[in-house]
Write an enzyme that holds these catalytic residues in place. Structure first.
Site, PDB file in Angstrom:
ATOM      1  N   GLY A   9      28.373 -20.188 -49.176  1.00 54.73           N
ATOM      2  CA  GLY A   9      27.614 -20.274 -50.418  1.00 54.73           C
ATOM      3  C   GLY A   9      26.898 -18.971 -50.711  1.00 54.73           C
ATOM      4  N   MET A  11      24.210 -17.556 -49.572  1.00 53.53           N
ATOM      5  CA  MET A  11      23.819 -16.771 -48.402  1.00 53.53           C
ATOM      6  C   MET A  11      25.009 -16.491 -47.495  1.00 53.53           C
ATOM      7  SD  MET A  11      20.416 -16.105 -48.237  1.00 53.53           S
ATOM      8  CE  MET A  11      19.744 -16.285 -46.588  1.00 53.53           C
ATOM      9  N   GLY A  12      25.780 -17.507 -47.168  1.00 52.30           N
ATOM     10  CA  GLY A  12      26.887 -17.338 -46.236  1.00 52.30           C
ATOM     11  C   GLY A  12      27.935 -16.354 -46.725  1.00 52.30           C
ATOM     12  N   ASP A  30      35.047 -22.697 -45.534  1.00 52.38           N
ATOM     13  CA  ASP A  30      34.149 -23.453 -46.395  1.00 52.38           C
ATOM     14  C   ASP A  30      34.941 -24.636 -46.938  1.00 52.38           C
ATOM     15  OD1 ASP A  30      31.344 -22.751 -48.114  1.00 52.38           O
ATOM     16  OD2 ASP A  30      32.712 -24.144 -49.082  1.00 52.38           O
ATOM     17  N   SER A 121      16.025 -14.554 -43.829  1.00 55.17           N
ATOM     18  CA  SER A 121      15.339 -14.353 -45.103  1.00 55.17           C
ATOM     19  C   SER A 121      15.967 -13.165 -45.821  1.00 55.17           C
ATOM     20  CB  SER A 121      13.846 -14.104 -44.877  1.00 55.17           C
ATOM     21  OG  SER A 121      13.175 -13.946 -46.113  1.00 55.17           O
ATOM     22  N   LYS A 189      10.543 -18.708 -38.992  1.00 53.89           N
ATOM     23  CA  LYS A 189      11.015 -18.743 -40.381  1.00 53.89           C
ATOM     24  C   LYS A 189      10.338 -19.869 -41.162  1.00 53.89           C
ATOM     25  CE  LYS A 189      13.754 -17.811 -43.944  1.00 53.89           C
ATOM     26  NZ  LYS A 189      13.886 -19.024 -44.730  1.00 53.89           N
ATOM     27  N   HIS A 192       7.013 -18.643 -42.101  1.00 52.81           N
ATOM     28  CA  HIS A 192       7.276 -17.647 -43.150  1.00 52.81           C
ATOM     29  C   HIS A 192       7.390 -18.325 -44.511  1.00 52.81           C
ATOM     30  CE1 HIS A 192      10.400 -15.826 -45.739  1.00 52.81           C
ATOM     31  NE2 HIS A 192      10.027 -14.645 -45.306  1.00 52.81           N
ATOM     32  N   ASN A 193       8.161 -19.422 -44.578  1.00 52.67           N
ATOM     33  CA  ASN A 193       8.342 -20.104 -45.855  1.00 52.67           C
ATOM     34  C   ASN A 193       7.072 -20.805 -46.306  1.00 52.67           C
ATOM     35  OD1 ASN A 193      10.984 -19.233 -45.557  1.00 52.67           O
ATOM     36  ND2 ASN A 193      11.857 -21.140 -46.318  1.00 52.67           N
ATOM     37  N   GLU A 196       5.114 -18.174 -47.827  1.00 58.15           N
ATOM     38  CA  GLU A 196       5.760 -17.862 -49.115  1.00 58.15           C
ATOM     39  C   GLU A 196       5.250 -18.813 -50.204  1.00 58.15           C
ATOM     40  OE1 GLU A 196      10.038 -19.157 -50.409  1.00 58.15           O
ATOM     41  OE2 GLU A 196      10.196 -17.390 -49.137  1.00 58.15           O
ATOM     42  N   TYR A 197       5.152 -20.107 -49.876  1.00 58.36           N
ATOM     43  CA  TYR A 197       4.636 -21.076 -50.846  1.00 58.36           C
ATOM     44  C   TYR A 197       3.243 -20.658 -51.324  1.00 58.36           C
ATOM     45  CZ  TYR A 197       8.145 -24.728 -49.736  1.00 58.36           C
ATOM     46  OH  TYR A 197       9.300 -25.452 -49.570  1.00 58.36           O
TER      47      TYR A 197
END
Length: 325
Positions: A9, A11-12, A30, A121, A189, A192-193, A196-197
Site C-alpha cells: 500500500g 507505505m509498503g 500483495d 514513521s 512508535k 511517538h503517535n 503527534e496527536y
C-alpha cells in the site's frame, strides 16, 4: 540483501521502492494484483502467494510485513509460520500493539524463527525523505538486518548535529535505533503517535483561535481578519514552534484557506488510545495526549475549523482520507 515485502500500500510500496533504489532486491506480494504489477514494472520480483515469496528467497529468508494492525497482520504471521524455516526472519513494520509483538516473538522463538518489530514513521514522504525507524528485537538479528534499515532511514541529511551529543553509536543521528527487545520498537512508535496527536491538536486549536478573531460576536475594534496562510508561513521561518507538521499546515492553508475539502471528521489509528492505556498502567499523567485523543472522538459528532486542519495534516503526511459519512 533480498527481502520479501508483504503489503504494497502507501507505505509498503514506497518502502519497496526505496529498498530497490538502495540496491536491495525486493520480492513483492500483495492481495491487490495491481500493486504487485506496479512494483514489478519498477524492478521487483512479483509473486502471487506467500509460498511463492518464500521460494524466491534464500536462507535466512526475510519477510517484511507492512499491513494494518490486528487481523491482517495476525493472519499473515500465522500463515508464514506454516511456511518459514528455523533461522528465517519476520519483520512487522506496521503499527501493531507492542504487547502483540511480545506474544508473537514468543510464538516465533518456539519454532526457531526470529521476529523483529519496526515502528516506521515517514508517511507518504518516506520514499524521498527516508523513514524514521524504531526497532525491537534480538541484537544479533537487528545487526544482521542493518543494511536494510540503513537504506530506509534518512541518513544525516541537512540537520545540524546535536550539540553535546557524544555517542559511539550514530544510528539515531541517521534516523534509526535499536530501541530494545521485542515490542520496544512499536512501543516507542506508539508514544511517538500519541505525541503527534497532541502536537497536531495544539496547532489546530491555535489556528482556530486565530480564525475566530474575526467573529462578529467580538467588539468591532478587537476583530482581526487574520491571514492564516501568511501566519503559518511566517511561523515556519525562525519560530520556536516550526516543525514538519507546521509545514503541512502552511501547505494545506495555502491551497485552501477555508479547508473546505475537509469535513473535520478525524479518525485515529488506535495508537493514541494505546499510549493513554500505557500511561495509566504506569500511573503517568498524560493530560495533553488524553485531551487530544478525546478531541478526535468529539470530532466525529461535531466538527470545527480545528478539526478540518487536523484532517489536512493527516492527509499531508500520511495520505489519510476522511472516512465517508
Amino acid at each position: 540483501m533480498r527481502i520479501a515485502v508483504i503489503g504494497l500500500g502507501r507505505m509498503g510500496g514506497n518502502i519497496s521502492r526505496r529498498l530497490m533504489r538502495g540496491g536491495h532486491e525486493v520480492v513483492a506480494f500483495d492481495r491487490n494484483a495491481e500493486n504487485v504489477r506496479e512494483l514489478a514494472a519498477e524492478g521487483a520480483a512479483p509473486v502471487s502467494s506467500l509460498e511463492d515469496a518464500a521460494a524466491q528467497l534464500e536462507a535466512p529468508r526475510i519477510f517484511w510485513l507492512m499491513l494494518p494492525a490486528g487481523a491482517p497482520t495476525e493472519e499473515t504471521v500465522a500463515a508464514l509460520l506454516t511456511i518459514v524455516q528455523a533461522g528465517d526472519v519476520i519483520i512487522d513494520g506496521g503499527n501493531s500493539f507492542f504487547k502483540d509483538d511480545v506474544r508473537r516473538f514468543g510464538e516465533c522463538r518456539e519454532r526457531g524463527i526470529h521476529y523483529v518489530d519496526v515502528g516506521t514513521s515517514g508517511g507518504v514522504w518516506g520514499l524521498e525523505r527516508g523513514y524514521c525507524l524504531m526497532i525491537g528485537g534480538e541484537k544479533p538479528i537487528v545487526d544482521m538486518l542493518d543494511p536494510i534499515f540503513d537504506t530506509l532511514a534518512p541518513g544525516y541529511g541537512t540537520l545540524a548535529r546535536t550539540a553535546g551529543r557524544d555517542a559511539a553509536d550514530d544510528r539515531a543521528e541517521r534516523g534509526y535505533i535499536h530501541a530494545g527487545p521485542a515490542g520496544a520498537g512499536h512501543f516507542v512508535k506508539m508514544v511517538h503517535n500519541g505525541i503527534e496527536y497532541g502536537l497536531m491538536q495544539a496547532y489546530a486549536e491555535g489556528f482556530d483561535v486565530l480564525k475566530g478573531r474575526a467573529s462578529e460576536k467580538l467588539p468591532e475594534d478587537e476583530r482581526f481578519d487574520l491571514n492564516l496562510p501568511d501566519i503559518a508561513e511566517v511561523w515556519r521561518r525562525g519560530s520556536v514552534i516550526s516543525s514538519w507538521l507546521l509545514d503541512l499546515c502552511a501547505s494545506g492553508l495555502a491551497r485552501d484557506r477555508g479547508l473546505d475539502q475537509f469535513s473535520g471528521h478525524v479518525a485515529d489509528s488506535g495508537e493514541g488510545q494505546w499510549t493513554i492505556d500505557a500511561a495509566m498502567e504506569e500511573a503517568i499523567p498524560a493530560n495533553v495526549l488524553a485531551a487530544a485523543l478525546f478531541a478526535r472522538y468529539r470530532s466525529r459528532t461535531e466538527q470545527s475549523f480545528a478539526d478540518k486542519l487536523l484532517s489536512a495534516m493527516r492527509f499531508g503526511f500520511g495520505g489519510h482520507v476522511e472516512v465517508p459519512q
